[in-house]
Write a protein that holds these residues in place. Sequence first.
Motif, short mmCIF file in Angstrom:
data_model
loop_
_atom_site.label_atom_id
_atom_site.label_comp_id
_atom_site.label_asym_id
_atom_site.label_seq_id
_atom_site.Cartn_x
_atom_site.Cartn_y
_atom_site.Cartn_z
N ARG A 132 -9.14 1.34 11.26
CA ARG A 132 -9.38 1.22 9.83
C ARG A 132 -10.53 0.25 9.54
O ARG A 132 -10.90 -0.59 10.38
N ASP A 133 -11.00 0.32 8.32
CA ASP A 133 -12.03 -0.59 7.82
C ASP A 133 -11.46 -2.02 7.80
O ASP A 133 -10.42 -2.26 7.18
N LEU A 190 -9.88 -3.80 4.68
CA LEU A 190 -8.54 -3.55 4.16
C LEU A 190 -7.58 -4.71 4.41
O LEU A 190 -6.50 -4.76 3.81
N GLU A 211 -4.44 5.49 5.75
CA GLU A 211 -5.66 4.70 5.76
C GLU A 211 -5.38 3.28 6.25
O GLU A 211 -6.11 2.73 7.09
N TYR A 212 -4.32 2.67 5.75
CA TYR A 212 -4.01 1.29 6.11
C TYR A 212 -3.45 1.17 7.52
O TYR A 212 -3.61 0.13 8.17
N ASP A 250 -1.71 9.36 1.92
CA ASP A 250 -3.10 9.15 2.32
C ASP A 250 -3.43 7.67 2.45
O ASP A 250 -4.10 7.25 3.40
N MET A 251 -2.96 6.87 1.51
CA MET A 251 -3.23 5.44 1.58
C MET A 251 -2.49 4.79 2.74
O MET A 251 -3.02 3.91 3.42
N ASP A 307 -4.20 3.19 10.10
CA ASP A 307 -5.14 3.71 11.10
C ASP A 307 -5.61 2.54 11.98
O ASP A 307 -6.13 1.55 11.47
N TYR A 335 0.80 -1.23 0.00
CA TYR A 335 0.00 0.00 0.00
C TYR A 335 0.83 1.28 0.00
O TYR A 335 0.31 2.36 -0.27
#
Length: 315
Positions: free
Chosen positions: A166-167, A170, A160-161, A156-157, A163, A150
């Motif tokens: 995170r979702d 992922l 995101e990964y 930004d990515m 965090d 990633y």
Amino acid sequence: MGKTPKVFIDGKGGVVGARLYEQLSRRGDLEFLLIDPEKRRDVEERRKLLNEADLAILCLPEETAAQAVELVDNPNTRIIDTSPAHRTTPGWVYGFAELLPGQRQRIRFSKRVSNPGCHASGFLSTVAPLVQMGILPPDYPVSCFSITGYSGGGKDMIAEYEDPNRDPALAAPALYSLGLCHNHLNEMQHIAGLEYPPVFVPVLSDMYSGMATSVTLQNRLLRGAPTAQDICEMLQSYYQDQTLVSVAPFGSQGPRLVSNTMAGTDRLEITVCGREEQTLLTARFDNLGKGVAAAAIQNLNLMLGFPETTGLKVE
């Protein structure tokens, strides 16, 4: 070589620029032109430093990189562009030294070098030699899938990964560029010498760095119908004595190929699997290593007259 070369990294604040500066700043044979962080978007300040540099490395978005080149009017400033802006532009040399006969020499004497895309590096490392040797027909319907870390998606990515909230989705590999028009396709087709772009599917994985780019072949459609082992031996001969690109012995890979095996290195390793009728070609490397930063450093070394692997991890 005389005076210490002056190097300016335009875009040092990004992931690629930071990686390049981290590696290059350990050396004592380069002088860096540094921009005030508050002026990093100041066109006139960038123009000044670009024209003072012996070599400028552009670590910028495609459109901004194209604009940066227009700012250079010093005929002695040489440029390495890590963006997709100039990878098939006439007058620019494609910066993959091992790829084609004479490519290393073209880089050495060029004023304008375009760094390869990361997915394109993996694809071209296997496909371009087979086209060059006449084994793979230029009209072959090539398909490719490429698993990447990633970090290639930028800050930004990465955020995101990494965090903690995170979702959960992922954690699973994700196919992307589903319209089949990834911005590396143009160089993949033209540098390889193909008549048509490959069907290319990139896959984003939950790993910081690493890349495994694979091409599958129906051997009956190749000249002479070689076996997978034949193709492995051809590629071993093609890349013989190269330091940063190697081909693993046929059958040495074990039951699995792990995508991030080459993460943290500056090398690219090709593994050939398969049998008499079908072949799987896989190039594994670090998407921030030989996929971008290591390639740029290798090109810098060639252009400035240093030993080619200076500052690179070759083990």
